[in-house]
Motif scaffolding. Sequence first.
Motif, PDB file in Angstrom:
ATOM      1  N   PRO A 123       0.827  -1.215   0.000  1.00 49.44           N
ATOM      2  CA  PRO A 123       0.000   0.000   0.000  1.00 49.44           C
ATOM      3  C   PRO A 123       0.862   1.267   0.000  1.00 49.44           C
ATOM      4  O   PRO A 123       2.034   1.239   0.370  1.00 49.44           O
ATOM      5  CB  PRO A 123      -0.790  -0.109   1.307  1.00 49.44           C
ATOM      6  CG  PRO A 123      -0.765  -1.546   1.666  1.00 49.44           C
ATOM      7  CD  PRO A 123       0.554  -2.074   1.157  1.00 49.44           C
ATOM      8  N   LEU A 124       0.245   2.365  -0.426  1.00 49.92           N
ATOM      9  CA  LEU A 124       0.918   3.666  -0.395  1.00 49.92           C
ATOM     10  C   LEU A 124       0.595   4.375   0.916  1.00 49.92           C
ATOM     11  O   LEU A 124      -0.513   4.250   1.435  1.00 49.92           O
ATOM     12  CB  LEU A 124       0.436   4.547  -1.549  1.00 49.92           C
ATOM     13  CG  LEU A 124       0.952   4.222  -2.936  1.00 49.92           C
ATOM     14  CD1 LEU A 124       0.322   5.165  -3.958  1.00 49.92           C
ATOM     15  CD2 LEU A 124       2.463   4.314  -2.998  1.00 49.92           C
ATOM     16  N   SER A 125       1.540   5.144   1.383  1.00 49.85           N
ATOM     17  CA  SER A 125       1.284   5.947   2.574  1.00 49.85           C
ATOM     18  C   SER A 125       0.427   7.147   2.198  1.00 49.85           C
ATOM     19  O   SER A 125       0.420   7.596   1.037  1.00 49.85           O
ATOM     20  CB  SER A 125       2.598   6.433   3.185  1.00 49.85           C
ATOM     21  OG  SER A 125       3.211   7.389   2.331  1.00 49.85           O
ATOM     22  N   SER A 126      -0.269   7.650   3.163  1.00 44.73           N
ATOM     23  CA  SER A 126      -1.077   8.848   2.967  1.00 44.73           C
ATOM     24  C   SER A 126      -0.204   9.999   2.470  1.00 44.73           C
ATOM     25  O   SER A 126      -0.613  10.787   1.614  1.00 44.73           O
ATOM     26  CB  SER A 126      -1.766   9.214   4.280  1.00 44.73           C
ATOM     27  OG  SER A 126      -2.630  10.282   4.112  1.00 44.73           O
ATOM     28  N   HIS A 127       1.015  10.068   2.999  1.00 50.35           N
ATOM     29  CA  HIS A 127       1.953  11.124   2.599  1.00 50.35           C
ATOM     30  C   HIS A 127       2.277  11.043   1.099  1.00 50.35           C
ATOM     31  O   HIS A 127       2.307  12.065   0.413  1.00 50.35           O
ATOM     32  CB  HIS A 127       3.238  11.026   3.441  1.00 50.35           C
ATOM     33  CG  HIS A 127       4.316  11.952   3.004  1.00 50.35           C
ATOM     34  ND1 HIS A 127       4.275  13.314   3.244  1.00 50.35           N
ATOM     35  CD2 HIS A 127       5.450  11.722   2.309  1.00 50.35           C
ATOM     36  CE1 HIS A 127       5.347  13.876   2.719  1.00 50.35           C
ATOM     37  NE2 HIS A 127       6.080  12.939   2.155  1.00 50.35           N
ATOM     38  N   LYS A 128       2.504   9.826   0.583  1.00 53.30           N
ATOM     39  CA  LYS A 128       2.831   9.674  -0.843  1.00 53.30           C
ATOM     40  C   LYS A 128       1.633  10.032  -1.727  1.00 53.30           C
ATOM     41  O   LYS A 128       1.791  10.626  -2.795  1.00 53.30           O
ATOM     42  CB  LYS A 128       3.325   8.264  -1.137  1.00 53.30           C
ATOM     43  CG  LYS A 128       4.728   8.026  -0.626  1.00 53.30           C
ATOM     44  CD  LYS A 128       5.259   6.684  -1.044  1.00 53.30           C
ATOM     45  CE  LYS A 128       6.686   6.549  -0.534  1.00 53.30           C
ATOM     46  NZ  LYS A 128       7.292   5.291  -0.915  1.00 53.30           N
ATOM     47  N   ILE A 129       0.447   9.676  -1.279  1.00 51.86           N
ATOM     48  CA  ILE A 129      -0.747  10.035  -2.055  1.00 51.86           C
ATOM     49  C   ILE A 129      -0.954  11.541  -2.018  1.00 51.86           C
ATOM     50  O   ILE A 129      -1.261  12.157  -3.050  1.00 51.86           O
ATOM     51  CB  ILE A 129      -1.984   9.273  -1.536  1.00 51.86           C
ATOM     52  CG1 ILE A 129      -1.786   7.761  -1.751  1.00 51.86           C
ATOM     53  CG2 ILE A 129      -3.249   9.754  -2.251  1.00 51.86           C
ATOM     54  CD1 ILE A 129      -2.839   6.902  -1.111  1.00 51.86           C
ATOM     55  N   ALA A 147       1.337  13.762  -1.782  1.00 59.45           N
ATOM     56  CA  ALA A 147       2.360  14.337  -2.668  1.00 59.45           C
ATOM     57  C   ALA A 147       1.934  14.216  -4.133  1.00 59.45           C
ATOM     58  O   ALA A 147       2.120  15.154  -4.920  1.00 59.45           O
ATOM     59  CB  ALA A 147       3.708  13.653  -2.435  1.00 59.45           C
ATOM     60  N   TRP A 148       1.336  13.071  -4.511  1.00 59.82           N
ATOM     61  CA  TRP A 148       0.858  12.903  -5.883  1.00 59.82           C
ATOM     62  C   TRP A 148      -0.250  13.908  -6.181  1.00 59.82           C
ATOM     63  O   TRP A 148      -0.255  14.558  -7.228  1.00 59.82           O
ATOM     64  CB  TRP A 148       0.355  11.467  -6.100  1.00 59.82           C
ATOM     65  CG  TRP A 148       0.024  11.173  -7.528  1.00 59.82           C
ATOM     66  CD1 TRP A 148       0.848  10.636  -8.464  1.00 59.82           C
ATOM     67  CD2 TRP A 148      -1.225  11.432  -8.193  1.00 59.82           C
ATOM     68  NE1 TRP A 148       0.192  10.539  -9.673  1.00 59.82           N
ATOM     69  CE2 TRP A 148      -1.076  11.024  -9.532  1.00 59.82           C
ATOM     70  CE3 TRP A 148      -2.438  11.968  -7.788  1.00 59.82           C
ATOM     71  CZ2 TRP A 148      -2.099  11.128 -10.468  1.00 59.82           C
ATOM     72  CZ3 TRP A 148      -3.460  12.074  -8.725  1.00 59.82           C
ATOM     73  CH2 TRP A 148      -3.280  11.661 -10.039  1.00 59.82           C
ATOM     74  N   GLU A 149      -1.190  14.032  -5.257  1.00 62.93           N
ATOM     75  CA  GLU A 149      -2.304  14.970  -5.456  1.00 62.93           C
ATOM     76  C   GLU A 149      -1.795  16.407  -5.566  1.00 62.93           C
ATOM     77  O   GLU A 149      -2.300  17.183  -6.389  1.00 62.93           O
ATOM     78  CB  GLU A 149      -3.307  14.841  -4.309  1.00 62.93           C
ATOM     79  CG  GLU A 149      -4.090  13.546  -4.355  1.00 62.93           C
ATOM     80  CD  GLU A 149      -5.034  13.374  -3.180  1.00 62.93           C
ATOM     81  OE1 GLU A 149      -6.055  12.676  -3.349  1.00 62.93           O
ATOM     82  OE2 GLU A 149      -4.784  13.939  -2.084  1.00 62.93           O
ATOM     83  N   THR A 150      -0.814  16.759  -4.786  1.00 62.65           N
ATOM     84  CA  THR A 150      -0.239  18.105  -4.854  1.00 62.65           C
ATOM     85  C   THR A 150       0.464  18.313  -6.195  1.00 62.65           C
ATOM     86  O   THR A 150       0.282  19.342  -6.842  1.00 62.65           O
ATOM     87  CB  THR A 150       0.743  18.332  -3.685  1.00 62.65           C
ATOM     88  OG1 THR A 150       0.023  18.218  -2.458  1.00 62.65           O
ATOM     89  CG2 THR A 150       1.406  19.701  -3.779  1.00 62.65           C
ATOM     90  N   LYS A 151       1.253  17.335  -6.612  1.00 62.97           N
ATOM     91  CA  LYS A 151       1.986  17.443  -7.883  1.00 62.97           C
ATOM     92  C   LYS A 151       1.041  17.655  -9.058  1.00 62.97           C
ATOM     93  O   LYS A 151       1.310  18.457  -9.952  1.00 62.97           O
ATOM     94  CB  LYS A 151       2.825  16.186  -8.105  1.00 62.97           C
ATOM     95  CG  LYS A 151       3.602  16.195  -9.404  1.00 62.97           C
ATOM     96  CD  LYS A 151       4.459  14.948  -9.544  1.00 62.97           C
ATOM     97  CE  LYS A 151       5.248  14.960 -10.844  1.00 62.97           C
ATOM     98  NZ  LYS A 151       6.120  13.782 -10.955  1.00 62.97           N
TER      99      LYS A 151
END
Length: 171
Positions: A10-16, A18-22
């Motif tokens: 699974p992905l961490s909330s932090h990585k998701i 970061a994707w949403e911000t990018k």
Amino acid sequence: MNYSFKFNPPLSSHKIDAWETKYNTFLPVEYRSFLEQIGNGGGEVHGMEMLRLEDWAIGLCFGDEDKALIAPSQPCLLLEEYQSDEAWERWLVEIAGEHWEQKYGQELWSPQFGTITVCKDECGPFGFMVLNGSLKGRIGWFLGDWGPPTFESSATFLDWYELWLDGLIAI
């Protein structure tokens, strides 16, 4: 039949986040929960595989990274149903103008704006998810080069995934 679902971690909330911000957009809550709790892609069964979030642009036509950066945040203007290929062609002209093919070729516009690829089928089609607009969260398929998309009957990602699993059980 027994199936072995091997998902990526699974992905961490932090990585998701970061994707949403990018990409300046938000993932539908159910898909985000799937990525955080089930896995970041994987789980191939009968030729259909969930893709990793990082592979969101597979099957989409964005060669220029700068142009790909804006694609998920753009409004998704797709309709749920096109009655014919002619209706699809009228929609393309209505949305993008008479020179829509030129805009598409220059990556200035795409009917796939506001979507990401979430799964692929071994036979070639890619399943996409709408990120915004009236069809947010819906899964659809572009089956031909320029034919209209088809949408699954399920209203959300998890509804779609559950129906897919039910179909496997019935085999």
